[in-house]
Design an enzyme around this catalytic site. Sequence first.
Site, PDB file in Angstrom:
ATOM      1  N   ASP A  14      51.738  46.409  70.208  1.00  0.00           N
ATOM      2  CA  ASP A  14      50.639  46.874  71.056  1.00  0.00           C
ATOM      3  C   ASP A  14      50.388  48.366  70.832  1.00  0.00           C
ATOM      4  O   ASP A  14      51.320  49.131  70.592  1.00  0.00           O
ATOM      5  CB  ASP A  14      50.988  46.622  72.524  1.00  0.00           C
ATOM      6  CG  ASP A  14      49.784  46.710  73.434  1.00  0.00           C
ATOM      7  OD1 ASP A  14      48.650  46.733  72.930  1.00  0.00           O
ATOM      8  OD2 ASP A  14      49.978  46.754  74.664  1.00  0.00           O
ATOM      9  N   HIS A  31      44.685  49.731  63.337  1.00  0.00           N
ATOM     10  CA  HIS A  31      45.205  48.461  62.831  1.00  0.00           C
ATOM     11  C   HIS A  31      45.780  48.629  61.424  1.00  0.00           C
ATOM     12  O   HIS A  31      46.804  48.026  61.077  1.00  0.00           O
ATOM     13  CB  HIS A  31      44.103  47.406  62.836  1.00  0.00           C
ATOM     14  CG  HIS A  31      43.604  47.072  64.213  1.00  0.00           C
ATOM     15  ND1 HIS A  31      44.444  46.701  65.237  1.00  0.00           N
ATOM     16  CD2 HIS A  31      42.342  47.060  64.735  1.00  0.00           C
ATOM     17  CE1 HIS A  31      43.728  46.467  66.335  1.00  0.00           C
ATOM     18  NE2 HIS A  31      42.452  46.679  66.050  1.00  0.00           N
ATOM     19  N   LEU A 125      65.427  36.886  55.583  1.00  0.00           N
ATOM     20  CA  LEU A 125      64.726  37.095  56.843  1.00  0.00           C
ATOM     21  C   LEU A 125      63.586  36.104  56.942  1.00  0.00           C
ATOM     22  O   LEU A 125      62.858  35.898  55.963  1.00  0.00           O
ATOM     23  CB  LEU A 125      64.172  38.522  56.916  1.00  0.00           C
ATOM     24  CG  LEU A 125      63.294  38.866  58.138  1.00  0.00           C
ATOM     25  CD1 LEU A 125      64.145  38.906  59.399  1.00  0.00           C
ATOM     26  CD2 LEU A 125      62.565  40.196  57.941  1.00  0.00           C
ATOM     27  N   LEU A 160      54.452  39.837  78.936  1.00  0.00           N
ATOM     28  CA  LEU A 160      54.606  38.974  77.760  1.00  0.00           C
ATOM     29  C   LEU A 160      53.278  38.580  77.130  1.00  0.00           C
ATOM     30  O   LEU A 160      53.232  38.221  75.948  1.00  0.00           O
ATOM     31  CB  LEU A 160      55.390  37.711  78.131  1.00  0.00           C
ATOM     32  CG  LEU A 160      56.871  37.908  78.448  1.00  0.00           C
ATOM     33  CD1 LEU A 160      57.498  36.586  78.861  1.00  0.00           C
ATOM     34  CD2 LEU A 160      57.611  38.495  77.248  1.00  0.00           C
TER      35      LEU A 160
END
Length: 213
Positions: A14, A31, A125, A160
């Site tokens: 965020d 962004h 990962l 959340l």
Amino acid sequence: MEQSTSLHIAIIMDGNGRWATRRGLPRGAGHRAGAEAVRRVVTAAPELSIGALTLYAFSADNWKRPAAEIFILMRLFARYLHREVAPLAEQGVRLSVIGRRDRLPAPLVTAIAAAEQATAGGTRLHMRLAVDYSGRAAIRAGALLPDVDLVIRTGGEQRLSDFLLWESAYAELWFSDRMWPDFSAADLGRAVTDFQTRERRFGGLPSPTRAAV
């Protein structure tokens, strides 16, 4: 399934737009800077015993944003996949995208499929990008992931926002005022270190050792 010895970390990325606005830049610049933060975090994650990293890139509710910003985001996602697929594969990172695909631009859907195929053999990962994702919809569809150990949210908000609701039932939460484009490998390390000091009881009682302290 990830090994039980590895962590599943979820991050709500965020603050991109606010980061750009505070610098007098268009939101798209935020962004783009956020994509650089993704690269830093993905590179650092395996060294912190993180086996799975799920990143909230675009929620189902983000379609409410201005069309111009959505266009920039979708184009950025596709460019990220094209640019990063080879480095991810070299690092042993498996990339998956979760969420709906029927509302995404066709070129992005094609880029997603190609990136997933190219990185399918990654074992170091498992990186998941949540795009057009809704935790409520995932529960209704039974499209659930392994449990999350730690949820990180940047940008100063503390909620959340419909992200991995089922999987985060017993997750630890860690909030940062730092905007996502400024989030660093060191920040990720601090979050994991803090997580490792916590006692997860899953509804039980503290361990005798902790209770005596």
